[in-house]
Write an enzyme that holds these catalytic residues in place. Structure first.
Site, PDB file in Angstrom:
ATOM      1  N   SER A 172      50.536  34.233  10.202  1.00  0.00           N
ATOM      2  CA  SER A 172      51.967  34.328  10.498  1.00  0.00           C
ATOM      3  C   SER A 172      52.335  35.692  11.074  1.00  0.00           C
ATOM      4  O   SER A 172      53.195  35.788  11.937  1.00  0.00           O
ATOM      5  CB  SER A 172      52.793  34.018   9.261  1.00  0.00           C
TER       6      SER A 172
ATOM      7  N   LYS B 185      41.366  39.069   8.799  1.00  0.00           N
ATOM      8  CA  LYS B 185      42.775  38.837   9.162  1.00  0.00           C
ATOM      9  C   LYS B 185      43.383  40.156   9.606  1.00  0.00           C
ATOM     10  O   LYS B 185      43.401  41.126   8.851  1.00  0.00           O
ATOM     11  CB  LYS B 185      43.514  38.237   7.956  1.00  0.00           C
TER      12      LYS B 185
ATOM     13  N   MET C  68      37.341  39.139   4.322  1.00  0.00           N
ATOM     14  CA  MET C  68      36.865  38.266   3.223  1.00  0.00           C
ATOM     15  C   MET C  68      35.767  37.340   3.718  1.00  0.00           C
ATOM     16  O   MET C  68      35.490  37.287   4.912  1.00  0.00           O
ATOM     17  CB  MET C  68      38.049  37.449   2.698  1.00  0.00           C
TER      18      MET C  68
ATOM     19  N   ASP D 192      52.994  29.104  -1.223  1.00  0.00           N
ATOM     20  CA  ASP D 192      53.081  28.637   0.171  1.00  0.00           C
ATOM     21  C   ASP D 192      52.224  27.381   0.392  1.00  0.00           C
ATOM     22  O   ASP D 192      51.014  27.474   0.565  1.00  0.00           O
ATOM     23  CB  ASP D 192      52.628  29.773   1.106  1.00  0.00           C
TER      24      ASP D 192
ATOM     25  N   ASN E 198      46.835  26.304   4.678  1.00  0.00           N
ATOM     26  CA  ASN E 198      46.283  27.174   3.644  1.00  0.00           C
ATOM     27  C   ASN E 198      45.195  26.482   2.827  1.00  0.00           C
ATOM     28  O   ASN E 198      44.662  27.059   1.880  1.00  0.00           O
ATOM     29  CB  ASN E 198      47.388  27.666   2.707  1.00  0.00           C
TER      30      ASN E 198
ATOM     31  N   ASP F  64      45.036  32.230   1.607  1.00  0.00           N
ATOM     32  CA  ASP F  64      46.384  32.781   1.754  1.00  0.00           C
ATOM     33  C   ASP F  64      47.071  33.092   0.430  1.00  0.00           C
ATOM     34  O   ASP F  64      47.775  32.263  -0.142  1.00  0.00           O
ATOM     35  CB  ASP F  64      47.240  31.800   2.584  1.00  0.00           C
TER      36      ASP F  64
END
Ligand code: ADP
Ligand code: MG
Length: 449
Positions: free
Chosen positions: A141, A159, A249, A292, A297, A311
């Site tokens: 996002s 990320k 990760m 979320d 996810n 996430d």
């Protein structure tokens, strides 16, 4: 490898306030221009269109979506919060815009990407990895996800956050609000200030990937008590390479849940069952919930038959007193006890002075309706249920009067959103789940948890 890259374009993500504002200024002009040209066309046809109809022309909706895409993180966060609460008050076009935002991410050009890598890992950033792929594997996002291999041959998902996001949260959210109001997508008299404040707070947390990293590690540890722990897989983190703007990760192989369910019909029921059970475990047992429920996810690994959980930026910790009142509320709603439900919602700060008696009734009604899967004995057929439509229809009774509208506490909103999202996911997969049995398992253990 990615299922999110269909409509993406490379465009520099604006990192200064000025360029973000410039984006908005241009839009205002264009919306006004369309208003005049579309409006005069209608006039020529002898129609006298309402201003709100003109503002919501397809062309405006697209331009607004385009501009919002540049402030995607802020827009998505605010959109999530608004749509889960005031959903029924808002025009369906807003949902279209938000949906497009989810799919339509902007990619950082290589030079900008390298700037971020250098700022976080130093000038010799590429020494830290054996391999790095410049092509992102997925959109996030407020950033994008790349793949890499460490010198220890660890397969990594990296990320990487767009530059400048954390600096401009307040102005981005405010700008998105003005933009939504200007476009007519958000009613002018709707007071969304509490949601705006919450969105800023939440986004501030989510722009700190160090925070997400800690939540992820803690969540994986806490989840050891989950009775289906072996059915889920959470990536381990590579601490040495993680910073506020980069979360490094394990890369976990997996396919979207829809694909998994198409491959093996039994997964259609099994996946939502594990996810619903996980939710009750998170809430009642851990007091910690990943809030979320975006389907992206979750992924499913067909080889090791585990559900991949991703996430952890939106993990929320609930105080024991809150969990106590909320579980009383859920149990009362499941048992159709409006009095007890009203008391516990009161204790949660759900009703304000502005809520008149009629609205209270509707809120209680919706809550009771929404717990239908929990109360129905045996398999609940999500695919053939019209629960969402019924809830939406009841919600309209509230939305008729924005003055009587009140923002429930954020803690409650997040939980509703999560449960609603899981029900929707189960409906999309056409799942049949014995939610009642799962709920009862956690319910009977509530006192001892
Ligand atoms: N560890 C991982 N392994 C494989 N894919 C990942 C991993 N982390 C993220 N992704 C991919 O990147 C997408 C965005 O990551 P996510 O953490 O959900 O970002 P955001 O917090 O912005 O939503 C995910 O939907 C998934 O497709
Ligand atoms: Mg995500």
């Amino acid at each position: 490898m990615t299922d999110t890259g269909k409509t993406r374009r490379a465009a520099k993500v604006p990192s200064s306030r000025l360029s973000r504002l410039a984006n908005l200024g241009g839009l205002a002009g264009r919306v006004a221009g369309n208003l005049i040209s579309d409006g005069s066309r209608e006039w020529m046809r002898g129609n006298r269109p309402a201003l709100s109809d003109l503002l919501l022309t397809q062309r405006n909706v697209e331009q607004v979506a385009d501009r919002l895409a540049r402030m995607r993180g802020a827009a998505m966060k605010l959109g999530q919060l608004i749509s889960m609460d005031a959903g029924t008050l808002l025009p369906p076009e807003l949902a279209t815009v938000l949906e497009r935002l989810r799919q339509d991410a902007v990619i950082m050009p290589a030079a900008q990407l390298v700037d971020v890598l250098e700022a976080n890992w130093g000038h010799e950033w590429n020494r830290h990895l054996k391999q790095f792929s410049f092509e992102p594997i997925a959109a996030a996002s407020i950033g994008q996800v790349h793949r890499g291999i460490s010198h220890q041959d660890r397969d990594l998902a990296i990320k990487i956050q767009y530059p400048g996001v954390s600096r401009s949260i307040d102005s981005d959210i405010d700008n998105v609000c003005s933009l939504l109001r200007m476009s007519g997508l958000l009613p002018r008299d709707l007071d969304i200030q509490p949601l705006v404040d919450e969105a800023k707070h939440q986004l501030r947390l989510e722009t700190d990937y160090q925070h997400e990293m800690k939540e992820m590690v803690a969540f994986a540890q806490a989840l050891e008590v989950f009775r289906h722990r072996d059915a889920v897989h959470i990536p381990g983190v590579e601490r040495a390479l993680s910073t506020r703007q980069i979360l490094c990760m394990d890369y976990l192989e997996g396919v979207p849940l829809q694909n998994a369910a198409q491959r093996h019909a039994s997964l259609r029921d099994e996946i939502p069952a594990v996810l619903l059970e996980l939710f009750f475990c998170e809430l009642f047992q851990l007091h910690t919930v990943q809030t979320d429920p975006n389907p992206a996810n979750y992924r499913y690994n067909l080889d090791d038959e585990r559900l991949v959980l991703l996430d952890f930026g939106a993990v929320r910790h609930f105080p024991p007193a809150f969990v106590e009142h909320y579980s009383t509320a859920i149990c009362a709603a499941t048992d159709r006890q409006p009095q007890v439900l009203a008391q516990s919602l009161e204790a949660l700060g759900f009703f304000s002075q502005r809520h008149d008696a009629a609205n209270r009734e509707v809120v209680l009604d919706i809550f009771i309706e929404a717990t239908e899967p929990l109360r129905t004995p045996g398999l609940y057929d999500f695919g053939n249920s019209d629960l969402a439509r019924r809830i939406h229809a009841r919600g309209k009774a509230i939305s008729a009067d924005p003055n009587a509208w009140h923002t429930p506490p954020a803690d409650v909103l997040f939980l509703h959103r999560k449960m609603g999202g899981l029900f929707m996911l189960a409906a999309q997969l056409g799942a049949q789940v014995d939610v009642n049995a799962i709920f009862n398992h956690y319910r009977t253990h509530l006192d001892s948890l």
